[in-house]
Scaffold this motif. Structure first.
Motif, PDB file in Angstrom:
ATOM      1  N   VAL A  44       0.838  -1.198   0.000  1.00 14.26           N
ATOM      2  CA  VAL A  44       0.000   0.000   0.000  1.00 14.26           C
ATOM      3  C   VAL A  44       0.879   1.257   0.000  1.00 14.26           C
ATOM      4  O   VAL A  44       0.607   2.223  -0.705  1.00 14.26           O
ATOM      5  CB  VAL A  44      -0.971  -0.012   1.198  1.00 14.26           C
ATOM      6  N   GLY A  45       1.935   1.252   0.761  1.00 12.18           N
ATOM      7  CA  GLY A  45       2.858   2.391   0.791  1.00 12.18           C
ATOM      8  C   GLY A  45       3.504   2.620  -0.562  1.00 12.18           C
ATOM      9  O   GLY A  45       3.626   3.772  -1.017  1.00 12.18           O
TER      10      GLY A  45
ATOM     11  N   LEU B 242       2.263   1.721  -3.493  1.00  5.95           N
ATOM     12  CA  LEU B 242       1.217   2.190  -4.395  1.00  5.95           C
ATOM     13  C   LEU B 242       0.921   3.676  -4.167  1.00  5.95           C
ATOM     14  O   LEU B 242       0.724   4.434  -5.120  1.00  5.95           O
ATOM     15  CB  LEU B 242      -0.057   1.360  -4.227  1.00  5.95           C
ATOM     16  N   CYS B 243       0.899   4.092  -2.916  1.00  4.66           N
ATOM     17  CA  CYS B 243       0.677   5.517  -2.609  1.00  4.66           C
ATOM     18  C   CYS B 243       1.820   6.377  -3.135  1.00  4.66           C
ATOM     19  O   CYS B 243       1.594   7.470  -3.676  1.00  4.66           O
ATOM     20  CB  CYS B 243       0.511   5.717  -1.104  1.00  4.66           C
ATOM     21  N   ALA B 244       3.043   5.921  -2.993  1.00  4.84           N
ATOM     22  CA  ALA B 244       4.203   6.658  -3.493  1.00  4.84           C
ATOM     23  C   ALA B 244       4.149   6.765  -5.022  1.00  4.84           C
ATOM     24  O   ALA B 244       4.413   7.836  -5.591  1.00  4.84           O
ATOM     25  CB  ALA B 244       5.497   5.992  -3.043  1.00  4.84           C
TER      26      ALA B 244
ATOM     27  N   ASP C 211       1.440   6.604  -6.871  1.00  7.98           N
ATOM     28  CA  ASP C 211       0.331   7.508  -7.178  1.00  7.98           C
ATOM     29  C   ASP C 211       0.761   8.960  -7.004  1.00  7.98           C
ATOM     30  O   ASP C 211       0.429   9.816  -7.837  1.00  7.98           O
ATOM     31  CB  ASP C 211      -0.863   7.189  -6.273  1.00  7.98           C
ATOM     32  N   LEU C 212       1.504   9.265  -5.967  1.00  6.00           N
ATOM     33  CA  LEU C 212       1.989  10.620  -5.730  1.00  6.00           C
ATOM     34  C   LEU C 212       2.911  11.080  -6.863  1.00  6.00           C
ATOM     35  O   LEU C 212       2.790  12.200  -7.365  1.00  6.00           O
ATOM     36  CB  LEU C 212       2.708  10.706  -4.382  1.00  6.00           C
TER      37      LEU C 212
ATOM     38  N   THR D 275       0.803  11.724  -9.962  1.00  3.05           N
ATOM     39  CA  THR D 275       0.004  12.933  -9.788  1.00  3.05           C
ATOM     40  C   THR D 275       0.858  14.181  -9.977  1.00  3.05           C
ATOM     41  O   THR D 275       0.452  15.138 -10.642  1.00  3.05           O
ATOM     42  CB  THR D 275      -0.672  12.957  -8.404  1.00  3.05           C
TER      43      THR D 275
END
Length: 181
Positions: free
Chosen positions: A11-12, A14-16, A18-19, A22
């Motif tokens: 999850v971490g 994937l968030c990185a 995504d950031l 973006t």
């Protein structure tokens, strides 16, 4: 427990990711926004040969301006002090006007906005052009049908001596003798 740690790491990551994506999209949008701001096109409603409507106004110097007082080949520019591309195009317009051959006629510059907002534009334009300050729904804007800024055009007289759009896209970045539309 190892499954929970692996899930949190996934999850971490994937968030990185995504950031990062973006931030890339935001950067590209800023570049495209800047490119779109540089695009200067004529008002879509202004076509070569279109007749200019009747209007009557006065310049900031108190001189009358009507269609009958605009000669064939007169350069007309519409600017707004709240428009970024207008601020960028103004020095080229002033330089171009200074390079026009004698006898070409005094250009007309229409500044859309309140007089207190237009001070910088007036300072630069009044030495080289007849300047009118009006709202977007003013008589000159309505007569020409201008809705986009900056709009630079040249007017001519047709066979019936009516004032018409001679060129709806006048380039002012080059020498004055070349920029006839």
């Amino acid at each position: 427990m190892p499954i929970l740690v692996a899930a949190l790491v996934l999850v971490g990551l994937l968030c990185a990711l995504d950031l990062i994506l973006t931030l890339g999209v935001v950067q590209r949008l800023r570049k495209h926004g800047a490119l779109l701001a540089e695009v200067v096109s004529p008002s879509p409603d202004l076509e070569v040969g279109q007749e200019i409507g009747e209007f009557e106004t006065t310049t900031v110097a108190g001189e009358p301006v009507t269609p009958g007082l605009l000669g064939s080949g007169t350069l007309v520019g519409f600017f707004s002090p709240t428009c970024g591309p207008c601020k960028d195009k103004l020095p080229a317009f002033v330089s171009h006007v200074r390079g026009l051959p004698a006898g070409q006629g005094t250009p007309l510059a229409v500044v859309i906005g309140e007089p207190d907002q237009a001070t910088d534009f007036l300072t630069k334009l009044t030495p080289v052009a007849r300047v009118v300050v009006e709202r977007g729904d003013g008589p000159v804007s309505q007569a020409f049908g201008v809705r986009a800024y900056p709009t630079l055009l040249r007017v001519d007289r047709d066979d019936a001596d009516r004032l018409v759009v001679g060129a709806n896209r006048v380039e002012v970045d080059g020498p004055a003798a070349v920029a006839v539309g």
